[in-house]
Structure formats: C-alpha cells, structure tokens
Write a protein that holds these residues in place. Structure first.
Motif, short mmCIF file in Angstrom:
data_model
loop_
_atom_site.label_atom_id
_atom_site.label_comp_id
_atom_site.label_asym_id
_atom_site.label_seq_id
_atom_site.Cartn_x
_atom_site.Cartn_y
_atom_site.Cartn_z
N PRO A 51 -11.39 59.72 -42.80
CA PRO A 51 -12.62 59.69 -43.59
C PRO A 51 -13.11 61.09 -43.94
CG PRO A 51 -13.09 59.23 -41.29
CD PRO A 51 -11.60 59.30 -41.42
N LYS A 52 -13.70 61.19 -45.11
CA LYS A 52 -14.28 62.44 -45.61
C LYS A 52 -15.77 62.25 -45.80
CE LYS A 52 -9.94 63.61 -46.63
NZ LYS A 52 -9.11 63.62 -45.45
N LEU A 53 -16.50 63.34 -45.68
CA LEU A 53 -17.94 63.35 -45.95
C LEU A 53 -18.17 64.23 -47.16
CD1 LEU A 53 -20.89 62.71 -45.09
CD2 LEU A 53 -20.80 64.82 -43.73
N LYS A 54 -18.78 63.68 -48.20
CA LYS A 54 -19.03 64.43 -49.43
C LYS A 54 -20.14 65.44 -49.19
CE LYS A 54 -18.85 65.29 -53.93
NZ LYS A 54 -18.78 64.43 -55.07
N MET B 112 -13.76 64.40 -41.59
CA MET B 112 -14.58 64.10 -40.43
C MET B 112 -13.82 64.21 -39.12
SD MET B 112 -17.12 61.13 -41.79
CE MET B 112 -17.77 60.90 -40.16
N ARG B 113 -12.52 64.01 -39.15
CA ARG B 113 -11.75 64.04 -37.90
C ARG B 113 -11.52 65.46 -37.39
NH1 ARG B 113 -6.81 59.89 -38.23
NH2 ARG B 113 -5.99 61.61 -37.01
N ASP B 114 -11.13 66.35 -38.26
CA ASP B 114 -10.79 67.70 -37.79
C ASP B 114 -11.71 68.79 -38.35
OD1 ASP B 114 -9.88 67.89 -40.39
OD2 ASP B 114 -7.78 67.77 -39.85
N GLU B 115 -12.72 68.37 -39.09
CA GLU B 115 -13.74 69.27 -39.64
C GLU B 115 -13.19 70.35 -40.57
OE1 GLU B 115 -16.40 70.67 -36.57
OE2 GLU B 115 -17.18 68.65 -36.26
N ASN C 242 -23.86 60.72 -38.51
CA ASN C 242 -25.10 61.51 -38.46
C ASN C 242 -24.86 62.92 -37.90
OD1 ASN C 242 -26.61 59.51 -39.68
ND2 ASN C 242 -27.25 58.62 -37.73
N GLU C 243 -23.98 63.03 -36.92
CA GLU C 243 -23.64 64.35 -36.37
C GLU C 243 -22.98 65.22 -37.43
OE1 GLU C 243 -21.18 63.40 -32.99
OE2 GLU C 243 -22.91 62.94 -31.73
N LYS C 244 -22.06 64.64 -38.18
CA LYS C 244 -21.37 65.40 -39.23
C LYS C 244 -22.35 65.79 -40.34
CE LYS C 244 -17.52 65.07 -37.11
NZ LYS C 244 -16.98 66.17 -36.34
N LYS C 245 -23.23 64.88 -40.70
CA LYS C 245 -24.21 65.17 -41.73
C LYS C 245 -25.12 66.32 -41.30
CE LYS C 245 -24.53 60.78 -44.18
NZ LYS C 245 -25.40 59.66 -44.53
N SER C 246 -25.55 66.30 -40.04
CA SER C 246 -26.46 67.36 -39.59
C SER C 246 -25.72 68.71 -39.51
CB SER C 246 -27.09 67.01 -38.25
OG SER C 246 -26.12 67.00 -37.22
#
Length: 81
Positions: free
Chosen positions: A21-24, A32-35, A74-78
């Motif tokens: 998964p990716k976060l736009k 999201m997995r390896d940042e 939420n952690e990735k978004k922040s």
C-alpha cells in the motif's frame, strides 16, 4: 483511476498490488511498508491504474484487525502528511 486522481492522504495500490500500500502525499507517495518516499513519480506510475484500498481490504490482506490498520494509517499520515 490514475495516480493524479488519487486524493491527498488516501491509501492506494499501484498496478493491483495491495500487499504494497501507498499513501498519497502532496508531492507523490510513500510506501507504507518500508517508508520509501517517492516525490517524483515516473511516467510508468503516472500511467498505471491505481485504486483506493479500504481498511477492510487491508486488514484481510495483512491478516490483522481494522483497528490495527487504522492505527497504522494514522501513524503514517502523522509522519508524512
């Protein structure tokens, strides 16, 4: 849908790979997995079909709870938005 149609803060998949998964973000996306941050998506990414991932789908994919997935998102978004 194409990458440019994905809204900021949306979790999505590129080329039907829901296990990655990716976060736009405002400049591209983060894996999201390896940042790994990609601030300059190439032509292949821009032209490949993308779609949003639901919390339910991600929970099933990663064999965890929806609560855990929501917390992860939420952690990735922040961190990245």
């Amino acid at each position: 849908m194409k990458f440019n149609e994905i809204k900021l803060g949306t979790v999505f998949t590129i080329g039907e790979t829901p296990s990655y998964p990716k976060l736009k973000t405002d400049t591209g996306y983060v894996d999201m997995r390896d940042e790994i941050v990609n601030n300059n998506p190439n032509a292949v990414v821009l032209s490949t079909d993308c779609r949003e991932l639901s919390v339910e789908e991600m929970a099933k994919e990663f064999e965890t709870t929806q609560f855990d997935i929501t917390t992860w998102i939420n952690e990735k978004k922040s961190k990245f938005l």
